[in-house]
Design an enzyme around this catalytic site. Sequence first.
Site, PDB file in Angstrom:
ATOM      1  N   ALA A  75       0.857  -1.195   0.000  1.00 22.03           N
ATOM      2  CA  ALA A  75       0.000   0.000   0.000  1.00 22.03           C
ATOM      3  C   ALA A  75       0.882   1.229   0.000  1.00 22.03           C
ATOM      4  CB  ALA A  75      -0.959  -0.012   1.176  1.00 22.03           C
ATOM      5  N   HIS A 112       7.006   5.819   1.467  1.00 26.84           N
ATOM      6  CA  HIS A 112       7.780   4.651   1.040  1.00 26.84           C
ATOM      7  C   HIS A 112       8.697   5.002  -0.133  1.00 26.84           C
ATOM      8  CE1 HIS A 112       4.071   2.586   2.721  1.00 26.84           C
ATOM      9  NE2 HIS A 112       5.034   2.002   3.402  1.00 26.84           N
ATOM     10  N   SER A 141      -0.226   4.168   5.191  1.00 29.38           N
ATOM     11  CA  SER A 141      -1.136   3.353   4.391  1.00 29.38           C
ATOM     12  C   SER A 141      -2.524   3.305   5.006  1.00 29.38           C
ATOM     13  CB  SER A 141      -0.574   1.932   4.259  1.00 29.38           C
ATOM     14  OG  SER A 141       0.703   1.949   3.652  1.00 29.38           O
TER      15      SER A 141
END
Length: 282
Positions: free
Chosen positions: A34, A39, A188
């Site tokens: 996700a 990230h 997420s």
Amino acid sequence: MNAPIVRPLAELRSMVRGWKSRGETIGVVPTMGALHEGHLSLVRAARASCDRVIVTLFVNPRQFNNTEDYAKYPRTEHTDAALLAPLGVDALFVPDGDEIYPPDHATVISVSGVTAPLEGAHRPGHFDGVATVVTLLFNMTGADRAFFGEKDWQQLQLVRRLVQDLKLPVEIVPCPCVRAEDGLALSSRNQRLTAEGRTRAAALPRTLFEAARRIEAGAPTAEALALAQEGLETAGIGPVEYLELRDGETLGEPQLGRPARLLVAAWLDGVRLIDNVAVTLR
């Protein structure tokens, strides 16, 4: 073309052996998928300093102490692979559950001290799951460097302690927390907030930063935290599981002259939000 997805451990290890034989450095970004800009910032940092980059995607059941939270965790593998494509990722390692935890898996890694308060107190077993899977992923990927975001501050301190104590040949690279324009730390789980809840969520970082400023200006910590707690409740954020000032490294009691961290976990729309900010104690 999406980032190449690798599932069998044997295939990943074959790739890693080839890279190592040529003296190439390997960076790993462990994720549960996700993916968001937070990230991707870790991946860019890995790409900038390593010859090869592996992103791992595994929703680790052993770090969830709430089965409903595990079931609801977003799973977007193909979207994740598309997001990683322009970043030059060499492998997106997506192991099956039995590849990580075969039926006879019997080893659990536990780190004491730094894991005891905060998340450790509210999520029993969570950090044992994190420590175990991180150690497995380091071994599987042969990583020289591993990249972790500062949003999960306590987790970062756990991983540092784990690597230090087990003498693992991995350099832990901390990366700044990435925030939305309104200050909310990217997560997420934010995908599960309602539109109204997402608007209200901006009060969490705003309140946290204001409390940090009060403490740095000399206000008593208890007073600053009480005002912050009241501010969160007024904004409709709660219950607040913890809102505490801790030593930035040990997560023990804060000390003058040492880096400190103000950390919070609170619920909104049935979603658990965490955040932290640095505090300078004088």
